[in-house]
Write a protein that holds these residues in place. Structure first.
Motif, PDB file in Angstrom:
ATOM      1  N   GLY A  15      22.000  34.310  37.733  1.00  0.00           N
ATOM      2  CA  GLY A  15      22.002  33.867  39.129  1.00  0.00           C
ATOM      3  C   GLY A  15      21.854  32.371  39.312  1.00  0.00           C
ATOM      4  O   GLY A  15      21.850  31.882  40.444  1.00  0.00           O
ATOM      5  N   VAL A  16      21.727  31.610  38.225  1.00  0.00           N
ATOM      6  CA  VAL A  16      21.564  30.159  38.321  1.00  0.00           C
ATOM      7  C   VAL A  16      22.920  29.489  38.495  1.00  0.00           C
ATOM      8  O   VAL A  16      23.871  29.800  37.786  1.00  0.00           O
ATOM      9  N   ASP A  17      23.018  28.608  39.463  1.00  0.00           N
ATOM     10  CA  ASP A  17      24.222  27.800  39.649  1.00  0.00           C
ATOM     11  C   ASP A  17      23.779  26.364  39.854  1.00  0.00           C
ATOM     12  O   ASP A  17      23.334  25.978  40.927  1.00  0.00           O
ATOM     13  N   GLU A  18      23.890  25.565  38.785  1.00  0.00           N
ATOM     14  CA  GLU A  18      23.430  24.179  38.842  1.00  0.00           C
ATOM     15  C   GLU A  18      24.505  23.224  39.339  1.00  0.00           C
ATOM     16  O   GLU A  18      24.288  22.014  39.345  1.00  0.00           O
ATOM     17  N   GLN A  19      25.666  23.780  39.746  1.00  0.00           N
ATOM     18  CA  GLN A  19      26.763  22.962  40.260  1.00  0.00           C
ATOM     19  C   GLN A  19      27.022  21.781  39.304  1.00  0.00           C
ATOM     20  O   GLN A  19      26.954  20.609  39.665  1.00  0.00           O
ATOM     21  N   VAL A  20      27.331  22.156  38.089  1.00  0.00           N
ATOM     22  CA  VAL A  20      27.433  21.187  36.999  1.00  0.00           C
ATOM     23  C   VAL A  20      28.602  20.220  37.214  1.00  0.00           C
ATOM     24  O   VAL A  20      29.704  20.632  37.560  1.00  0.00           O
ATOM     25  N   SER A  21      28.341  18.952  36.996  1.00  0.00           N
ATOM     26  CA  SER A  21      29.377  17.923  37.125  1.00  0.00           C
ATOM     27  C   SER A  21      29.986  17.605  35.769  1.00  0.00           C
ATOM     28  O   SER A  21      29.409  17.901  34.716  1.00  0.00           O
ATOM     29  N   LEU A  22      31.149  16.965  35.783  1.00  0.00           N
ATOM     30  CA  LEU A  22      31.809  16.557  34.549  1.00  0.00           C
ATOM     31  C   LEU A  22      30.939  15.563  33.781  1.00  0.00           C
ATOM     32  O   LEU A  22      30.867  15.609  32.544  1.00  0.00           O
ATOM     33  N   GLN A  23      30.252  14.696  34.494  1.00  0.00           N
ATOM     34  CA  GLN A  23      29.378  13.713  33.854  1.00  0.00           C
ATOM     35  C   GLN A  23      28.246  14.402  33.093  1.00  0.00           C
ATOM     36  O   GLN A  23      27.907  14.012  31.967  1.00  0.00           O
ATOM     37  N   THR A  24      27.663  15.431  33.694  1.00  0.00           N
ATOM     38  CA  THR A  24      26.575  16.167  33.037  1.00  0.00           C
ATOM     39  C   THR A  24      27.081  16.874  31.784  1.00  0.00           C
ATOM     40  O   THR A  24      26.415  16.871  30.735  1.00  0.00           O
ATOM     41  N   ILE A  25      28.249  17.501  31.894  1.00  0.00           N
ATOM     42  CA  ILE A  25      28.820  18.210  30.743  1.00  0.00           C
ATOM     43  C   ILE A  25      29.030  17.257  29.575  1.00  0.00           C
ATOM     44  O   ILE A  25      28.640  17.530  28.437  1.00  0.00           O
TER      45      ILE A  25
END
Length: 251
Positions: free
Chosen positions: A137-147
């Motif tokens: 259920g976690v959605d951290e709305q990951v960005s390209l920079q974070t990846i």
């Protein structure tokens, strides 16, 4: 303190009061869940190790010591019939051992025995089941920079996210004798877990595998092995193509 060090410290001492530890705990919902789970495990372990001292034990030990040190001469010896051992004590001991093993083996290296060589598929499946309660259920709305901040440690860069499945989680994880990249994407049938595992990790490779509930595939890339795991009905090939076509390697 990075993510991997935080998780390791949470296992060793979930009540660490250092400011940097507290900052990492509040850095993401996944970290907060991990820390709470470690605290709960610590409480369970403490309760399991509590053994109440029987009442009057000290007095009985002192009396026994005195009798052994100064025996009564010519005292008649009376042999009492031996009681049949009660069955509850072995069961209680077995239950305690089972509890401790059950709550602790989750953090032991896979496999627990050396009867057969471990495979990358086995370790990956065990990791997915073990991590599921913390990232469900976690959605951290990951960005390209974070990846890419995570991927650079493995010599990889994701060039873009256009047209890709939505990425809800990315982090390092303690995989097998070292770290690996752990990422979760949203597939058509449910979450799809991705591991980017360094090639030097000594595990057997199975290109396709399943356990009846989850299935996976392993792809040899230039700098690492890519593992994808999803529901039995999930088509993993489109996701693997999306990832593979967008990765640039610096090693």
């Amino acid at each position: 303190m990075d993510e991997l060090e935080f998780r390791r410290q949470a296992v060793v001492d979930p009540h660490d009061t250092r400011e940097e530890f507290a900052d990492m705990a509040n850095a993401s919902p996944a970290n907060r869940k991990w820390l709470e789970e470690m605290k709960q495990f610590d409480r369970q372990l403490g309760k399991a190790m509590e053994v109440e001292v029987p009442a009057g034990l000290a007095e009985r030990l002192l009396l026994r010591q005195a009798m052994l040190a100064d025996p009564i001469p010519d005292a008649p010896v009376v042999t009492l019939p031996r009681r049949k051992a009660s069955g509850w004590k072995p069961l209680a001991i077995a239950a305690s051992v089972a509890f401790l093993v059950g709550v602790s083996t989750r953090w032991l290296p896979w496999p627990l025995t050396q009867t057969s060589e471990a495979s990358l598929a086995q370790v990956a499946l065990a990791h997915v089941y073990g991590e599921e309660p913390f990232i469900q259920g976690v959605d951290e709305q990951v960005s390209l920079q974070t990846i890419n901040a995570k991927m650079e440690k493995y010599g990889a860069t994701l060039m873009n996210m256009q047209g890709m499945a939505r990425i809800t989680y990315v982090n390092h994880c303690a995989f097998y004798q070292g770290p690996a990249l752990h990422m979760v994407l949203q597939g058509k049938m449910g979450p799809v877990t991705l591991f980017l595992v360094p090639k030097h990790v000594p595990l057997q490779l199975e290109h396709n595998f399943d356990d009846g509930q989850l299935k996976g595939e392993i792809i040899k890339l230039k700098g690492a092995n890519l593992v994808l795991i999803g529901e039995m009905g999930e088509s993993l090939e489109p996701i693997s193509r999306q990832i593979e076509s967008r990765l640039h390697w610096s090693i």
